[in-house]
Design a protein around this motif. Structure first.
Motif, mmCIF file in Angstrom:
data_model
loop_
_atom_site.group_PDB
_atom_site.id
_atom_site.type_symbol
_atom_site.label_atom_id
_atom_site.label_comp_id
_atom_site.label_asym_id
_atom_site.label_seq_id
_atom_site.Cartn_x
_atom_site.Cartn_y
_atom_site.Cartn_z
ATOM 1 N N ALA A 117 -24.481 -23.372 104.252
ATOM 2 C CA ALA A 117 -23.875 -23.723 102.974
ATOM 3 C C ALA A 117 -22.983 -24.924 103.259
ATOM 4 O O ALA A 117 -22.310 -24.954 104.295
ATOM 5 C CB ALA A 117 -23.056 -22.562 102.444
ATOM 6 N N ALA A 118 -22.987 -25.902 102.371
ATOM 7 C CA ALA A 118 -22.197 -27.104 102.637
ATOM 8 C C ALA A 118 -21.640 -27.666 101.341
ATOM 9 O O ALA A 118 -22.181 -27.441 100.252
ATOM 10 C CB ALA A 118 -23.077 -28.155 103.328
ATOM 11 N N GLY A 119 -20.549 -28.395 101.476
ATOM 12 C CA GLY A 119 -19.972 -29.091 100.334
ATOM 13 C C GLY A 119 -20.643 -30.455 100.199
ATOM 14 O O GLY A 119 -20.941 -31.114 101.197
ATOM 15 N N TYR A 196 -10.826 -25.476 103.827
ATOM 16 C CA TYR A 196 -11.676 -26.533 103.315
ATOM 17 C C TYR A 196 -10.943 -27.852 103.517
ATOM 18 O O TYR A 196 -9.740 -27.883 103.797
ATOM 19 C CB TYR A 196 -11.990 -26.298 101.828
ATOM 20 C CG TYR A 196 -12.912 -25.109 101.604
ATOM 21 C CD1 TYR A 196 -14.216 -25.128 102.081
ATOM 22 C CD2 TYR A 196 -12.471 -23.984 100.920
ATOM 23 C CE1 TYR A 196 -15.063 -24.043 101.883
ATOM 24 C CE2 TYR A 196 -13.318 -22.896 100.711
ATOM 25 C CZ TYR A 196 -14.606 -22.931 101.200
ATOM 26 O OH TYR A 196 -15.444 -21.860 101.011
ATOM 27 N N GLU A 197 -11.644 -28.955 103.354
ATOM 28 C CA GLU A 197 -11.083 -30.272 103.640
ATOM 29 C C GLU A 197 -10.115 -30.692 102.527
ATOM 30 O O GLU A 197 -10.185 -30.213 101.401
ATOM 31 C CB GLU A 197 -12.222 -31.305 103.742
ATOM 32 C CG GLU A 197 -13.247 -30.969 104.802
ATOM 33 C CD GLU A 197 -14.122 -29.752 104.475
ATOM 34 O OE1 GLU A 197 -14.419 -29.523 103.285
ATOM 35 O OE2 GLU A 197 -14.483 -29.018 105.413
ATOM 36 N N VAL A 213 -20.679 -31.539 104.064
ATOM 37 C CA VAL A 213 -19.706 -31.085 105.057
ATOM 38 C C VAL A 213 -19.733 -29.563 105.157
ATOM 39 O O VAL A 213 -19.895 -28.876 104.156
ATOM 40 C CB VAL A 213 -18.281 -31.591 104.702
ATOM 41 C CG1 VAL A 213 -17.833 -31.103 103.324
ATOM 42 C CG2 VAL A 213 -17.259 -31.186 105.757
ATOM 43 N N GLY A 214 -19.607 -29.077 106.390
ATOM 44 C CA GLY A 214 -19.597 -27.629 106.599
ATOM 45 C C GLY A 214 -18.932 -27.271 107.918
ATOM 46 O O GLY A 214 -18.393 -28.139 108.606
ATOM 47 N N MET A 215 -18.972 -25.982 108.211
ATOM 48 C CA MET A 215 -18.222 -25.465 109.373
ATOM 49 C C MET A 215 -19.146 -24.799 110.393
ATOM 50 O O MET A 215 -18.733 -23.881 111.099
ATOM 51 C CB MET A 215 -17.180 -24.436 108.889
ATOM 52 C CG MET A 215 -16.263 -24.946 107.798
ATOM 53 S SD MET A 215 -15.206 -23.617 107.171
ATOM 54 C CE MET A 215 -14.541 -24.409 105.686
ATOM 55 N N THR A 238 -23.444 -26.025 98.021
ATOM 56 C CA THR A 238 -22.934 -24.925 97.190
ATOM 57 C C THR A 238 -21.816 -25.367 96.258
ATOM 58 O O THR A 238 -21.467 -24.655 95.322
ATOM 59 C CB THR A 238 -22.408 -23.783 98.077
ATOM 60 O OG1 THR A 238 -21.490 -24.328 99.026
ATOM 61 C CG2 THR A 238 -23.542 -23.082 98.808
ATOM 62 N N ASN A 239 -21.232 -26.519 96.542
ATOM 63 C CA ASN A 239 -20.077 -26.991 95.756
ATOM 64 C C ASN A 239 -19.900 -28.467 96.034
ATOM 65 O O ASN A 239 -20.377 -28.970 97.053
ATOM 66 C CB ASN A 239 -18.806 -26.231 96.200
ATOM 67 C CG ASN A 239 -18.536 -26.394 97.700
ATOM 68 O OD1 ASN A 239 -19.186 -25.753 98.518
ATOM 69 N ND2 ASN A 239 -17.634 -27.284 98.039
ATOM 70 N N ALA A 241 -17.552 -31.335 97.339
ATOM 71 C CA ALA A 241 -16.451 -31.302 98.306
ATOM 72 C C ALA A 241 -15.121 -31.594 97.606
ATOM 73 O O ALA A 241 -15.088 -32.094 96.464
ATOM 74 C CB ALA A 241 -16.718 -32.305 99.420
ATOM 75 N N LEU A 249 -11.635 -25.282 95.547
ATOM 76 C CA LEU A 249 -12.834 -24.720 96.178
ATOM 77 C C LEU A 249 -12.593 -23.255 96.515
ATOM 78 O O LEU A 249 -11.461 -22.878 96.806
ATOM 79 C CB LEU A 249 -13.129 -25.460 97.485
ATOM 80 C CG LEU A 249 -13.949 -26.747 97.409
ATOM 81 C CD1 LEU A 249 -13.316 -27.753 96.472
ATOM 82 C CD2 LEU A 249 -14.125 -27.347 98.787
ATOM 83 N N VAL A 254 -19.040 -20.701 96.704
ATOM 84 C CA VAL A 254 -20.070 -20.940 97.721
ATOM 85 C C VAL A 254 -21.131 -19.844 97.662
ATOM 86 O O VAL A 254 -22.342 -20.111 97.623
ATOM 87 C CB VAL A 254 -19.419 -21.003 99.132
ATOM 88 C CG1 VAL A 254 -20.468 -20.966 100.229
ATOM 89 C CG2 VAL A 254 -18.547 -22.249 99.254
HETATM 90 N N1 HPA Z 1 -16.462 -27.664 103.043
HETATM 91 C C1 HPA Z 1 -16.711 -27.093 104.238
HETATM 92 N N2 HPA Z 1 -17.574 -26.086 104.391
HETATM 93 C C2 HPA Z 1 -18.231 -25.660 103.303
HETATM 94 C C3 HPA Z 1 -18.030 -26.223 102.040
HETATM 95 C C4 HPA Z 1 -17.091 -27.288 101.910
HETATM 96 O O1 HPA Z 1 -16.859 -27.845 100.813
HETATM 97 N N3 HPA Z 1 -18.846 -25.557 101.171
HETATM 98 C C5 HPA Z 1 -19.525 -24.640 101.898
HETATM 99 N N4 HPA Z 1 -19.164 -24.691 103.194
#
Ligand code: HPA
Length: 276
Positions: A117-119, A196-197, A213-215, A238-239, A241, A249, A254
């Motif tokens: 999952a990433a922003g 989150y950032e 961006v993700g972790m 998923t969203n 950033a 967020l 997510v």
């Molecule tokens: N930032 C970092 N990790 C994430 C994000 C995000 O916006 N959404 C899902 N994982």
């Protein structure tokens, strides 16, 4: 939390235990990201092994991340799937988060599909988009390969010029076309988290060339390339950033978006696996 031992001996012991539970020899490894556990439903005749039963395996501690290894078939291909992965923000070192990749290699896989999952950093992206990773930025400040190099596992200085396989990306695009769908494609920035950032960090990441961006993912991919595996990476955006929309967020958002795209994701993975 005890730090799992990730030595070559531990890799063998973990893999030997898994082999004792199934006669299947997996060819493809899959790692499922937040909210994407539904992909586990694709596996047929799955043997499920809880992480806590596998010698030296860490256990995942995050809500929405389960902890079991599944071995079975997808479209007739033998696969090993991690339902739930390990993150550095849980306190694990990068070599621990990537340990299961080494175990998969020992089991005989030659290709790895990593999902996350990433922003969305790229402002043309929308929540629910799926992005093929063309490359990544490792911004964790560390590497799973730090320390003495075991030449049996890979070379000291692995090449990363094609971290995400061109061949597999082409195959994934072809599979998506067959489903009447087009992937986004871009660069994934992997950060430590767990916060989150900030909007300033997102502007920085955009300047650096990041699209998402993700972790997670970066240490797994580094170890996979060290081990000579071909990697395919897919982010579920998923969203947007931080700072792009005027809203905070949340992990709930997510998980909700990941849930909304699950059918699309399932169809895609089903058609990608035979091409891997
Ligand atoms: N930032 C970092 N990790 C994430 C994000 C995000 O916006 N959404 C899902 N994982």
């Amino acid at each position: 939390m005890t730090t799992p031992n990730t030595s070559a001996g531990s890799i063998r012991e973990a893999a030997d235990y898994i082999r004792s539970q199934t006669r299947l020899k997996p060819e493809i490894g899959l790692i499922l990201g937040s909210g994407l556990g539904i992909l586990a439903d694709l596996i047929q005749d799955a043997v499920s092994i809880p992480y806590e039963d596998i010698p030296h395996f860490p256990v995942s501690t995050v809500e929405g991340h389960e902890g079991e290894l599944l071995i079975g078939t997808i479209e007739g291909r033998p696969v090993v799937m991690m339902k739930g992965r390990f993150h550095m923000y849980e306190g694990y070192g990068p070599e621990v988060t990537a340990f299961p990749v080494r175990v998969m290699k020992n089991l005989g896989v030659s290709g790895l599909l990593v999902t996350n999952a990433a922003g969305g950093v790229n402002t043309s992206f929308k929540p629910g988009d799926l992005m093929l990773l063309s490359d990544h930025l490792n911004l964790t400040g560390t590497s799973p390969l730090i320390g003495p190099n075991d030449a049996d596992l890979g070379v000291r200085f692995p090449d990363m010029s094609e971290a995400y396989s061109r061949r597999l990306r082409a195959a994934a695009k072809e599979a998506a076309e067959g489903q009447g769908f087009t992937f986004r494609e871009g660069v994934y920035a992997g950060l430590l988290g767990p916060s989150y950032e900030t909007p300033a960090e997102i502007r920085m990441l955009r300047t650096l060339g990041a699209d998402a961006v993700g972790m997670s993912t970066v240490s797994e991919t580094i170890v996979a390339r060290h081990a000579g595996l071909e990697v395919l990476g897919i982010s579920c955006i998923t969203n947007m950033a931080a700072g792009i929309l005027d809203q905070p967020l949340s992990h709930a958002e997510v998980m909700e978006t990941a849930d909304l795209v699950k059918e699309k994701f399932l169809g895609l993975v089903l058609s990608i696996i035979p091409k891997m």
